[in-house]
Design an enzyme around this catalytic site. Structure first.
Site, mmCIF file in Angstrom:
data_model
loop_
_atom_site.group_PDB
_atom_site.id
_atom_site.type_symbol
_atom_site.label_atom_id
_atom_site.label_comp_id
_atom_site.label_asym_id
_atom_site.label_seq_id
_atom_site.Cartn_x
_atom_site.Cartn_y
_atom_site.Cartn_z
ATOM 1 N N LYS A 1 -21.578 24.626 30.687
ATOM 2 C CA LYS A 1 -21.299 25.158 29.358
ATOM 3 C C LYS A 1 -22.583 25.490 28.618
ATOM 4 O O LYS A 1 -23.660 24.989 28.915
ATOM 5 C CB LYS A 1 -20.479 24.160 28.539
ATOM 6 C CG LYS A 1 -19.051 23.999 29.025
ATOM 7 C CD LYS A 1 -18.301 25.321 29.052
ATOM 8 C CE LYS A 1 -18.012 25.868 27.669
ATOM 9 N NZ LYS A 1 -17.325 27.181 27.711
ATOM 10 N N GLU B 1 -20.918 34.635 32.773
ATOM 11 C CA GLU B 1 -19.765 35.493 32.477
ATOM 12 C C GLU B 1 -20.080 36.975 32.443
ATOM 13 O O GLU B 1 -19.161 37.806 32.414
ATOM 14 C CB GLU B 1 -19.101 35.073 31.156
ATOM 15 C CG GLU B 1 -19.868 35.432 29.896
ATOM 16 C CD GLU B 1 -20.917 34.399 29.502
ATOM 17 O OE1 GLU B 1 -21.483 34.523 28.406
ATOM 18 O OE2 GLU B 1 -21.161 33.464 30.301
#
Length: 368
Positions: free
Chosen positions: A73, A116
């Site tokens: 994260k 991403e």
């Protein structure tokens, strides 16, 4: 290269960036790997396995002191102090929904490569896919739980029972998240409607489910109608690296059934539901206009062992390239270059620059 793998500290985030097997691969390639003690415990990967794989068990500060840090994260405020100019950070960043982190990375001069936005020529997002698959499959599961009366929901069983209709599940978006959510919702026996702007995706779902799924072209009128009959609405919209558009607007909420549930998987990119906000696994839901909102921004963290292995399967090949050649790997691999979001104080991803009205530097210019 010296590679650091710190423990994730986001609330109830139990994934870890690299498995012991991946660490062994890195070590065999001649790299030194520093793993923060306890980093893998949430994924049932004890320190002993990392030590046996050749890693050195260290403190958080020592792991962050490596040349390249690999995470799951994005850094949160307590980790901003570790950001610096000579650091290559490889992780999910989701900057278009996080201006403070964007400014922290730019201010520190950190080279930020985001999972991403790594993108193949085909348009596929190889490092986003595994977590999109997990989150998509989880969405009907957590939505079903939120529909229980004790959780504030309508008290509906997703699959119904003989003589009682099943729940209506509406999925906005037919990409990886939407297709996986559809698979599980159908398997649980729900009535499923999927909306998307891509006709080919709707054709695909229509073909494989042979009429068991209703496919609808996504536009404002059709979304406005669909929310009125949804018991569970799943947001599954993605614009790579950019802020998600608000397709379900605030004024639509009063038209939804009392006790209906929204699960917005796009929340880590700002969400496709205007009223969504990021929540945690500790307190996953809140209610607006009688509608239960589930906005956990790290859904796969609830199933960390599955998620850790699925993510590492995809990230390791790119991590090996970065470890071998550093920034040079970005010049040689076009897909990896698209992952570059920040470089020595420059913002290099268009979707983030647009979200915050910041100056954009082309990747080719930054790396020149």
């Amino acid at each position: 290269m010296i590679i650091g793998i710190p423990k994730e500290i986001k609330t109830l985030e139990n994934r870890v960036a690299m498995t012991p097997g991946a660490v062994e691969t890195l070590v065999r390639r001649g790299h030194k790997v520093l793993v923060e003690a306890g980093a893998g415990l949430g994924s049932a990967l004890p320190d002993e396995q990392y030590a046996a794989a050749g890693a050195s068990l260290v403190s958080a500060a020592e792991a962050w002191g490596a040349e390249m840090v690999i995470k799951v994260k994005e850094p949160i405020a307590g980790e901003y102090k570790f950001l610096r100019k000579d650091l290559l950070l490889f992780t999910y960043l989701h900057l278009a929904a996080d201006r403070p982190l964007t400014e922290a990375l730019l201010g520190a001069g950190t080279i930020g490569v985001a999972y991403e936005t790594v993108q193949l020529d085909s348009g596929a997002l190889p490092l986003l896919v595994p977590m999109s698959e997990v989150a998509g499959r989880m969405a009907p599961q957590v939505g079903s739980h939120a529909l229980e009366k004790s959780q504030g929901g309508r008290g509906i069983l997703l699959g119904g029972v003989p003589g009682v209709p099943q729940a209506s599940v509406v999925i906005v978006g037919a990409g990886v998240v939407g297709a996986n959510a559809c698979k599980i919702a159908v398997g649980m026996g729900a009535q499923v409607t999927v909306l998307d702007v891509n006709h080919a995706r709707l054709q695909y779902l229509d073909d494989i489910y042979q009429g068991r799924v209703v496919t609808v072209a996504s536009n404002e009128a059709n979304i406005r109608k669909a929310v009125t009959y949804a018991d569970l609405l799943i947001g599954a919209v993605l614009i790579p690296g950019a802020k998600a558009p608000h397709l379900v607007t605030r004024d639509m909420l009063p038209t939804m059934k009392p006790g209906s549930v929204i699960v917005d998987v796009a929340v880590d990119q700002g969400g496709c539901v205007e009223t969504i906000k990021a929540t945690t696994h500790a307190v996953p839901t809140y209610v607006i206009d009688g509608v239960v909102h589930y906005g956990v921004a790290n859904m796969p963290g609830a199933v960390p062992r599955t998620s850790t292995f699925a993510l590492c399967n995809q990230t390791l090949p790119y991590a090996l390239k970065l470890a071998a050649k550093g920034v040079g790997a970005l010049r040689e691999d076009a897909a990896l270059a698209k992952g570059l979001n920040t470089y020595e104080g420059k913002l290099t991803f268009a979707g983030v620059a647009e979200a915050f009205d910041m100056p954009l530097t082309r990747v080719s210019e930054a790396l020149a």
